[in-house]
Write a protein that holds these residues in place. Structure first.
Motif, short mmCIF file in Angstrom:
data_model
loop_
_atom_site.label_atom_id
_atom_site.label_comp_id
_atom_site.label_asym_id
_atom_site.label_seq_id
_atom_site.Cartn_x
_atom_site.Cartn_y
_atom_site.Cartn_z
N ILE A 1 0.73 -1.03 0.21
CA ILE A 1 -0.04 0.14 0.11
C ILE A 1 1.02 1.09 0.14
O ILE A 1 1.74 1.64 0.97
CB ILE A 1 -0.64 -0.03 1.19
N PRO A 2 0.87 2.18 -1.06
CA PRO A 2 1.66 3.42 -1.11
C PRO A 2 0.82 4.38 -0.14
O PRO A 2 -0.28 4.58 -0.26
CB PRO A 2 1.44 3.75 -2.34
N LEU A 3 1.67 5.04 0.95
CA LEU A 3 1.09 5.88 1.58
C LEU A 3 1.93 7.19 1.57
O LEU A 3 3.07 7.42 1.26
CB LEU A 3 1.37 5.51 3.18
N MET A 4 1.19 8.28 1.82
CA MET A 4 1.92 9.62 1.95
C MET A 4 1.84 9.95 3.67
O MET A 4 0.61 9.96 4.11
CB MET A 4 1.48 10.90 1.12
N LEU A 5 2.64 10.38 4.37
CA LEU A 5 2.62 10.72 5.71
C LEU A 5 2.57 12.24 5.78
O LEU A 5 3.57 12.86 5.28
CB LEU A 5 3.57 10.21 6.52
N TYR A 6 1.82 12.97 6.76
CA TYR A 6 1.99 14.29 6.96
C TYR A 6 2.43 14.58 8.17
O TYR A 6 1.78 14.18 9.13
CB TYR A 6 0.44 14.84 6.53
N TYR A 7 3.17 15.48 8.42
CA TYR A 7 3.83 16.04 9.62
C TYR A 7 3.81 17.29 9.89
O TYR A 7 3.69 18.16 9.10
CB TYR A 7 5.30 15.57 9.78
N MET A 8 3.59 18.05 11.27
CA MET A 8 3.63 19.14 11.52
C MET A 8 5.01 19.27 12.42
O MET A 8 5.08 18.50 13.36
CB MET A 8 2.42 20.02 12.18
N LEU A 9 5.60 20.25 12.62
CA LEU A 9 6.90 20.52 13.43
C LEU A 9 6.74 21.82 14.23
O LEU A 9 6.63 22.82 13.43
CB LEU A 9 8.07 20.47 12.22
N SER B 1 4.09 26.89 12.89
CA SER B 1 4.93 25.33 12.74
C SER B 1 4.96 25.12 11.14
O SER B 1 4.47 26.16 10.37
CB SER B 1 3.41 24.41 13.15
N LEU B 2 5.63 24.18 11.10
CA LEU B 2 6.19 23.80 9.46
C LEU B 2 5.51 22.61 9.31
O LEU B 2 5.33 21.56 10.28
CB LEU B 2 7.65 23.66 9.54
N TYR B 3 5.10 22.25 7.90
CA TYR B 3 4.34 20.93 7.55
C TYR B 3 4.89 20.41 6.39
O TYR B 3 5.33 21.34 5.32
CB TYR B 3 2.69 21.75 7.08
N TYR B 4 4.88 19.40 6.42
CA TYR B 4 5.83 18.37 5.63
C TYR B 4 5.06 17.17 5.16
O TYR B 4 4.23 16.41 6.07
CB TYR B 4 7.07 18.14 6.05
N SER B 5 5.26 16.57 3.79
CA SER B 5 4.49 15.33 3.50
C SER B 5 5.84 14.68 3.32
O SER B 5 7.14 14.89 2.98
CB SER B 5 3.81 15.43 2.07
N VAL B 6 5.85 13.29 3.73
CA VAL B 6 7.04 12.22 3.47
C VAL B 6 6.49 11.03 2.85
O VAL B 6 5.51 10.49 3.20
CB VAL B 6 7.68 11.97 4.72
N GLY B 7 7.14 10.74 1.89
CA GLY B 7 6.62 9.33 1.14
C GLY B 7 7.14 9.46 -0.30
O GLY B 7 7.96 10.33 -0.72
N PRO B 8 6.68 8.58 -1.18
CA PRO B 8 5.86 7.35 -0.71
C PRO B 8 6.56 6.23 0.27
O PRO B 8 7.64 6.17 0.07
CB PRO B 8 5.24 6.76 -1.92
N VAL B 9 5.89 5.80 1.07
CA VAL B 9 6.14 4.74 2.07
C VAL B 9 5.39 3.67 1.52
O VAL B 9 4.24 3.83 1.43
CB VAL B 9 5.85 5.33 3.50
N TYR B 10 5.84 2.45 1.54
CA TYR B 10 5.13 1.22 1.19
C TYR B 10 4.84 0.51 2.32
O TYR B 10 5.96 -0.17 2.98
CB TYR B 10 5.82 0.75 0.17
N LEU B 11 3.60 0.08 2.64
CA LEU B 11 3.14 -0.81 3.65
C LEU B 11 3.01 -2.14 3.01
O LEU B 11 2.15 -2.28 2.13
CB LEU B 11 1.94 -0.25 4.56
N GLU B 12 3.85 -3.13 3.38
CA GLU B 12 3.77 -4.51 2.76
C GLU B 12 2.39 -5.01 3.01
O GLU B 12 2.05 -5.13 4.20
CB GLU B 12 5.06 -5.38 3.29
N SER B 13 2.04 -6.00 2.19
CA SER B 13 1.02 -6.95 2.61
C SER B 13 1.44 -8.21 3.18
O SER B 13 2.80 -8.69 2.88
CB SER B 13 0.27 -7.23 1.20
N ASP B 14 0.90 -8.94 3.79
CA ASP B 14 1.11 -10.32 4.59
C ASP B 14 0.63 -11.40 3.72
O ASP B 14 0.68 -12.57 3.94
CB ASP B 14 0.90 -10.38 5.87
N ILE B 15 -0.19 -10.92 2.55
CA ILE B 15 -0.93 -11.76 1.88
C ILE B 15 -0.20 -12.49 0.83
O ILE B 15 0.28 -11.99 -0.05
CB ILE B 15 -2.25 -11.42 1.18
#
Length: 180
Positions: free
Chosen positions: A77-85, A149-163
């Protein structure tokens, strides 16, 4: 390590990057930088908070992955993560704004200079440009007054499947051609 920890691993990597590059100046000690929600900064001077995770279906493959002959795995699953600093300066009021701006300036510089996570070159750190209204909305979710605050996106991050699926390889292939 389990694949579901990839989100936490990225957060830990970001904190480590900040700790390594913001101490001892402008933040005195590494333990003053950490993960925290904006309503619970505790002893942190610089807090990183993940405020959103989005699945990005258009960034990944939708096909099964071949693990070995006769074995396939569901795609990650490709994900984007959003952070505030956010800075939670504890200096006296007369110098607090300058202290906060120095820390945020250095954090911006670090995220710019290290825009690809070490060990994961496909994971990019990108500043997010958003309106003051959008920033204020994020803070209002936490019932907190707006704070710089500062705002950032981080990714893509891939969440592996267990199937994992066993498949039968093609052993016979028959073509029937008829002439007219």
């Amino acid at each position: 390590m389990d694949s579901y920890e990839v989100i936490a691993d990225v957060s830990r990597s970001l904190v480590e990057l900040l700790r390594k590059n913001l101490t001892p100046e402008p933040v005195a000690k590494e333990e003053l930088i950490g993960l925290c929600p904006p309503y619970e900064a505790g002893n942190y001077i610089l807090g990183l908070h993940m405020y959103n995770i989005e699945e990005k279906k258009n960034m990944g493959t939708q096909r099964m992955l071949n693990i070995s002959p006769g074995v396939q795995k569901d795609p990650p699953i490709p994900l984007m993560l959003y952070y505030m600093l956010t800075v939670y300066s504890k200096t006296e009021l007369a110098n607090r704004a300058i202290d906060e701006q120095r820390i945020l300036g250095r954090a911006m510089q670090v995220f710019h200079d290290f825009s690809k996570l070490k060990g994961n070159p496909h994971i990019e750190i990108s500043a997010i440009q958003m309106s003051m209204d959008d920033k204020a909305k994020i803070w209002s979710i936490f019932n907190q007054p707006y704070q710089l605050s500062l705002y950032y996106s981080v990714g893509p991050v891939y969440l592996e499947s267990d199937i994992i699926r066993d498949t039968k390889p093609v052993v016979d292939f028959k073509v029937d051609i008829q002439s007219k």
